[in-house]
Design a protein around this motif. Structure first.
Motif, PDB file in Angstrom:
ATOM      1  N   PHE A  55      -6.793  23.815  65.882  1.00 29.46           N
ATOM      2  CA  PHE A  55      -6.629  23.070  64.646  1.00 29.46           C
ATOM      3  C   PHE A  55      -7.511  23.620  63.522  1.00 29.46           C
ATOM      4  O   PHE A  55      -7.036  23.871  62.412  1.00 29.46           O
ATOM      5  N   LEU A  56      -8.797  23.810  63.781  1.00 35.14           N
ATOM      6  CA  LEU A  56      -9.709  24.281  62.739  1.00 35.14           C
ATOM      7  C   LEU A  56      -9.375  25.695  62.289  1.00 35.14           C
ATOM      8  O   LEU A  56      -9.508  26.020  61.104  1.00 35.14           O
ATOM      9  N   ASP A  57      -8.934  26.530  63.225  1.00 41.82           N
ATOM     10  CA  ASP A  57      -8.542  27.889  62.850  1.00 41.82           C
ATOM     11  C   ASP A  57      -7.352  27.872  61.896  1.00 41.82           C
ATOM     12  O   ASP A  57      -7.332  28.587  60.888  1.00 41.82           O
ATOM     13  N   ILE A  58      -6.373  27.052  62.220  1.00 43.10           N
ATOM     14  CA  ILE A  58      -5.177  26.952  61.383  1.00 43.10           C
ATOM     15  C   ILE A  58      -5.531  26.363  60.014  1.00 43.10           C
ATOM     16  O   ILE A  58      -5.040  26.829  58.983  1.00 43.10           O
ATOM     17  N   LYS A  59      -6.421  25.399  60.003  1.00 38.12           N
ATOM     18  CA  LYS A  59      -6.849  24.799  58.739  1.00 38.12           C
ATOM     19  C   LYS A  59      -7.574  25.833  57.876  1.00 38.12           C
ATOM     20  O   LYS A  59      -7.343  25.907  56.670  1.00 38.12           O
ATOM     21  N   GLN A  60      -8.413  26.649  58.472  1.00 34.64           N
ATOM     22  CA  GLN A  60      -9.114  27.693  57.727  1.00 34.64           C
ATOM     23  C   GLN A  60      -8.131  28.708  57.147  1.00 34.64           C
ATOM     24  O   GLN A  60      -8.262  29.123  55.990  1.00 34.64           O
ATOM     25  N   VAL A  61      -7.149  29.093  57.927  1.00 32.07           N
ATOM     26  CA  VAL A  61      -6.156  30.047  57.445  1.00 32.07           C
ATOM     27  C   VAL A  61      -5.358  29.443  56.291  1.00 32.07           C
ATOM     28  O   VAL A  61      -5.052  30.121  55.313  1.00 32.07           O
ATOM     29  N   TYR A  62      -5.054  28.157  56.380  1.00 31.84           N
ATOM     30  CA  TYR A  62      -4.329  27.491  55.300  1.00 31.84           C
ATOM     31  C   TYR A  62      -5.157  27.477  54.017  1.00 31.84           C
ATOM     32  O   TYR A  62      -4.636  27.719  52.927  1.00 31.84           O
ATOM     33  N   VAL A  63      -6.467  27.223  54.143  1.00 33.66           N
ATOM     34  CA  VAL A  63      -7.348  27.231  52.963  1.00 33.66           C
ATOM     35  C   VAL A  63      -7.414  28.631  52.363  1.00 33.66           C
ATOM     36  O   VAL A  63      -7.375  28.795  51.143  1.00 33.66           O
ATOM     37  N   GLY A  65      -5.076  30.798  52.498  1.00 35.38           N
ATOM     38  CA  GLY A  65      -3.787  30.935  51.818  1.00 35.38           C
ATOM     39  C   GLY A  65      -3.795  30.252  50.459  1.00 35.38           C
ATOM     40  O   GLY A  65      -3.248  30.772  49.488  1.00 35.38           O
ATOM     41  N   LEU A  66      -4.439  29.076  50.379  1.00 45.73           N
ATOM     42  CA  LEU A  66      -4.547  28.385  49.093  1.00 45.73           C
ATOM     43  C   LEU A  66      -5.364  29.199  48.096  1.00 45.73           C
ATOM     44  O   LEU A  66      -5.010  29.289  46.922  1.00 45.73           O
ATOM     45  N   LEU A  67      -6.448  29.789  48.569  1.00 43.36           N
ATOM     46  CA  LEU A  67      -7.287  30.593  47.673  1.00 43.36           C
ATOM     47  C   LEU A  67      -6.545  31.838  47.189  1.00 43.36           C
ATOM     48  O   LEU A  67      -6.662  32.223  46.032  1.00 43.36           O
ATOM     49  N   LYS A  68      -5.773  32.444  48.079  1.00 44.73           N
ATOM     50  CA  LYS A  68      -4.963  33.595  47.661  1.00 44.73           C
ATOM     51  C   LYS A  68      -3.882  33.162  46.671  1.00 44.73           C
ATOM     52  O   LYS A  68      -3.583  33.873  45.719  1.00 44.73           O
ATOM     53  N   ALA A  69      -3.301  31.988  46.916  1.00 43.66           N
ATOM     54  CA  ALA A  69      -2.295  31.465  45.985  1.00 43.66           C
ATOM     55  C   ALA A  69      -2.908  31.240  44.613  1.00 43.66           C
ATOM     56  O   ALA A  69      -2.283  31.518  43.588  1.00 43.66           O
ATOM     57  N   LEU A  70      -4.145  30.769  44.587  1.00 43.04           N
ATOM     58  CA  LEU A  70      -4.827  30.560  43.313  1.00 43.04           C
ATOM     59  C   LEU A  70      -5.038  31.875  42.577  1.00 43.04           C
ATOM     60  O   LEU A  70      -4.874  31.946  41.363  1.00 43.04           O
TER      61      LEU A  70
END
Length: 91
Positions: A55-63, A65-70
């Motif tokens: 769970f935490l690994d996937i959450k980190q990858v999602y964050v 992804g958000l930073l790259k999207a920004l």
């Protein structure tokens, strides 16, 4: 999550397209208020792929992804960031 975002920003890796300087206070605010949705989206991925201990690994990858999207977000296109980030974060 916030610690990881701070490290990326401190390294100078996250800037806004309009201003070429870090925007830690805005990212911190967004992650704080988006935490519940972030957890729900991460948990959905965990359940879809039966990766319960990641769970935490996937959450980190999602964050990340958000930073790259920004970084890639272009306000001139007229698409709100909240819509764009869904497309960009899942790439």
């Amino acid at each position: 999550m916030l610690f990881m975002a701070r490290n990326l920003i401190a390294a100078g890796n996250v800037t806004t397209p309009l201003r070429k300087k870090p925007v830690l206070q805005y990212i911190s605010w967004f992650l704080h208020y988006y935490e519940r949705t972030l957890n729900e989206k991460s948990m959905a991925i965990v359940h879809n792929y039966a990766m319960y201990e990641h769970f935490l690994d996937i959450k980190q990858v999602y964050v990340i992804g958000l930073l790259k999207a920004l970084q890639e977000y272009d306000q001139e296109r007229g698409v709100p960031f909240i819509v764009y980030k869904e497309y960009a974060a899942m790439r």
